[in-house]
Write a protein that holds these residues in place. Structure first.
Motif, PDB file in Angstrom:
ATOM      1  N   GLN A  77       3.651   9.195  -3.930  1.00 44.06           N
ATOM      2  CA  GLN A  77       4.764   8.281  -3.637  1.00 44.06           C
ATOM      3  C   GLN A  77       5.518   8.661  -2.362  1.00 44.06           C
ATOM      4  N   PHE A  78       5.325   9.881  -1.887  1.00 48.16           N
ATOM      5  CA  PHE A  78       5.984  10.338  -0.665  1.00 48.16           C
ATOM      6  C   PHE A  78       5.020  10.363   0.528  1.00 48.16           C
ATOM      7  N   GLY A  79       3.802   9.843   0.330  1.00 43.10           N
ATOM      8  CA  GLY A  79       2.772   9.883   1.365  1.00 43.10           C
ATOM      9  C   GLY A  79       3.049   8.934   2.511  1.00 43.10           C
ATOM     10  N   LYS A  80       2.350   9.170   3.613  1.00 41.87           N
ATOM     11  CA  LYS A  80       2.518   8.355   4.816  1.00 41.87           C
ATOM     12  C   LYS A  80       1.193   7.811   5.334  1.00 41.87           C
ATOM     13  N   THR A  81       0.131   7.970   4.541  1.00 41.02           N
ATOM     14  CA  THR A  81      -1.186   7.502   4.950  1.00 41.02           C
ATOM     15  C   THR A  81      -1.528   6.227   4.192  1.00 41.02           C
ATOM     16  N   ARG A  82      -1.757   5.145   4.908  1.00 36.65           N
ATOM     17  CA  ARG A  82      -2.102   3.882   4.266  1.00 36.65           C
ATOM     18  C   ARG A  82      -3.570   3.933   3.869  1.00 36.65           C
ATOM     19  N   VAL A  83      -3.824   3.730   2.578  1.00 34.40           N
ATOM     20  CA  VAL A  83      -5.182   3.745   2.052  1.00 34.40           C
ATOM     21  C   VAL A  83      -5.490   2.334   1.555  1.00 34.40           C
ATOM     22  N   HIS A  84      -6.402   1.676   2.247  1.00 33.73           N
ATOM     23  CA  HIS A  84      -6.743   0.297   1.921  1.00 33.73           C
ATOM     24  C   HIS A  84      -7.571   0.218   0.649  1.00 33.73           C
ATOM     25  N   CYS A 100      -0.689  -4.449   6.397  1.00 32.78           N
ATOM     26  CA  CYS A 100      -1.099  -4.978   5.093  1.00 32.78           C
ATOM     27  C   CYS A 100      -0.231  -4.328   4.019  1.00 32.78           C
ATOM     28  N   GLY A 101      -0.406  -4.775   2.800  1.00 35.41           N
ATOM     29  CA  GLY A 101       0.432  -4.284   1.704  1.00 35.41           C
ATOM     30  C   GLY A 101      -0.174  -3.138   0.911  1.00 35.41           C
ATOM     31  N   CYS A 102      -1.208  -2.502   1.421  1.00 38.94           N
ATOM     32  CA  CYS A 102      -1.830  -1.396   0.688  1.00 38.94           C
ATOM     33  C   CYS A 102      -0.860  -0.217   0.595  1.00 38.94           C
ATOM     34  N   GLN A 103      -1.043   0.563  -0.464  1.00 34.51           N
ATOM     35  CA  GLN A 103      -0.121   1.672  -0.731  1.00 34.51           C
ATOM     36  C   GLN A 103      -0.243   2.807   0.283  1.00 34.51           C
ATOM     37  N   LEU A 104       0.876   3.515   0.436  1.00 34.59           N
ATOM     38  CA  LEU A 104       0.882   4.755   1.203  1.00 34.59           C
ATOM     39  C   LEU A 104       0.612   5.891   0.236  1.00 34.59           C
ATOM     40  N   LYS A 105      -0.207   6.838   0.662  1.00 32.31           N
ATOM     41  CA  LYS A 105      -0.549   7.985  -0.183  1.00 32.31           C
ATOM     42  C   LYS A 105      -0.548   9.244   0.665  1.00 32.31           C
ATOM     43  N   GLN A 106      -0.645  10.371  -0.017  1.00 27.26           N
ATOM     44  CA  GLN A 106      -0.797  11.638   0.687  1.00 27.26           C
ATOM     45  C   GLN A 106      -2.186  11.686   1.305  1.00 27.26           C
ATOM     46  N   ALA A 107      -2.283  12.165   2.511  1.00 25.71           N
ATOM     47  CA  ALA A 107      -3.576  12.314   3.165  1.00 25.71           C
ATOM     48  C   ALA A 107      -4.357  13.427   2.489  1.00 25.71           C
ATOM     49  N   TRP A 108      -5.679  13.273   2.485  1.00 22.06           N
ATOM     50  CA  TRP A 108      -6.529  14.274   1.844  1.00 22.06           C
ATOM     51  C   TRP A 108      -6.296  15.662   2.446  1.00 22.06           C
ATOM     52  N   GLY A 109      -6.211  15.754   3.752  1.00 26.55           N
ATOM     53  CA  GLY A 109      -6.029  17.056   4.396  1.00 26.55           C
ATOM     54  C   GLY A 109      -4.741  17.733   3.964  1.00 26.55           C
ATOM     55  N   SER A 110      -3.694  16.943   3.763  1.00 27.30           N
ATOM     56  CA  SER A 110      -2.422  17.500   3.309  1.00 27.30           C
ATOM     57  C   SER A 110      -2.546  18.042   1.887  1.00 27.30           C
ATOM     58  N   LEU A 111      -3.222  17.288   1.020  1.00 27.54           N
ATOM     59  CA  LEU A 111      -3.404  17.747  -0.356  1.00 27.54           C
ATOM     60  C   LEU A 111      -4.279  18.998  -0.411  1.00 27.54           C
ATOM     61  N   ASP A 112      -5.314  19.020   0.416  1.00 25.58           N
ATOM     62  CA  ASP A 112      -6.213  20.176   0.442  1.00 25.58           C
ATOM     63  C   ASP A 112      -5.464  21.425   0.892  1.00 25.58           C
ATOM     64  N   ALA A 113      -4.653  21.298   1.934  1.00 22.37           N
ATOM     65  CA  ALA A 113      -3.862  22.435   2.417  1.00 22.37           C
ATOM     66  C   ALA A 113      -2.829  22.867   1.376  1.00 22.37           C
ATOM     67  N   LEU A 114      -2.205  21.888   0.722  1.00 25.19           N
ATOM     68  CA  LEU A 114      -1.225  22.181  -0.319  1.00 25.19           C
ATOM     69  C   LEU A 114      -1.855  22.995  -1.451  1.00 25.19           C
ATOM     70  N   VAL A 115      -3.018  22.560  -1.914  1.00 26.52           N
ATOM     71  CA  VAL A 115      -3.694  23.275  -3.001  1.00 26.52           C
ATOM     72  C   VAL A 115      -4.049  24.694  -2.561  1.00 26.52           C
ATOM     73  N   GLY A 116      -4.466  24.854  -1.329  1.00 25.62           N
ATOM     74  CA  GLY A 116      -4.769  26.197  -0.827  1.00 25.62           C
ATOM     75  C   GLY A 116      -3.552  27.101  -0.830  1.00 25.62           C
TER      76      GLY A 116
END
Length: 187
Positions: A77-84, A100-116
């Motif tokens: 919900q705090f993401g800035k990457t539009r995923v169609h 377009c009206g597609c949702q914003l999500k966390q980018a994969w790279g951000s999630l991967d770094a976060l998990v690390g």
């Protein structure tokens, strides 16, 4: 954390002391690196998420890979990457010509770094075995792979493993002899 609250993720509400490697004998604190500061903020945010978990707060010992995935979905919900989505006319278009009206999500790279970072923080703060680390579970790795693939398809980008290229390097020494070394570089 209540996903309907609308406010940003709680950051820095809990304080975790510096790791033993950062403590010094003098009263002056050693400033943390950017990575260490981010890792501490991420760790505090995750602990706050567990504390505010509904219907029952969770403690770290009961945390599993499913809770980590739930946390990553909460962060969307705090993401800035539009995923169609597939029904969007811009699905697969790297540079959509219009919004377009597609949702914003966390980018994969951000999630991967976060998990690390959270994986490292868990080992530092909990001291548990790497096998018990919820950030390193198979379910988390599969979820991250699915996020990467879905975001790549949505943007028309295909991730491929980097291939190794072997190069032979011949060096001539001052006495006239030559030596060959193999260098491996990632393309």
């Amino acid at each position: 954390m209540d996903p309907s609250s609308g406010s940003g993720p709680p950051v820095g509400d809990l304080q975790v002391g510096p790791s033993p490697s950062r403590r010094t004998g003098s009263s002056a604190a050693v400033p943390l690196s950017r990575y260490e500061s981010q890792k501490r903020r991420d760790w505090n945010t995750f602990l706050q998420y567990l504390k505010n978990h509904k219907p029952v707060p969770l403690n770290l010992a009961r945390c599993s890979g499913a809770h980590v995935i739930e946390f990553m979905k909460y962060l969307d919900q705090f993401g800035k990457t539009r995923v169609h989505i597939q029904s969007c006319p811009f699905f697969g278009d790297q540079n959509p010509p219009a919004p377009c009206g597609c949702q914003l999500k966390q980018a994969w790279g951000s999630l991967d770094a976060l998990v690390g970072r959270l994986r490292a923080a868990y080992e530092e703060n909990d001291g548990g075995e790497p096998e018990s680390n919820p950030f390193g579970t198979r379910a988390v790795r599969i979820y991250l792979r699915e996020v990467r693939e879905s975001q790549a398809k949505a943007r028309g980008i295909h991730y491929q493993k980097k291939k190794r290229k072997r190069t032979n390097k011949t060096t001539t020494t001052s006495d006239g002899s030559s030596s060959t070394s193999n260098n491996i570089t990632l393309l």
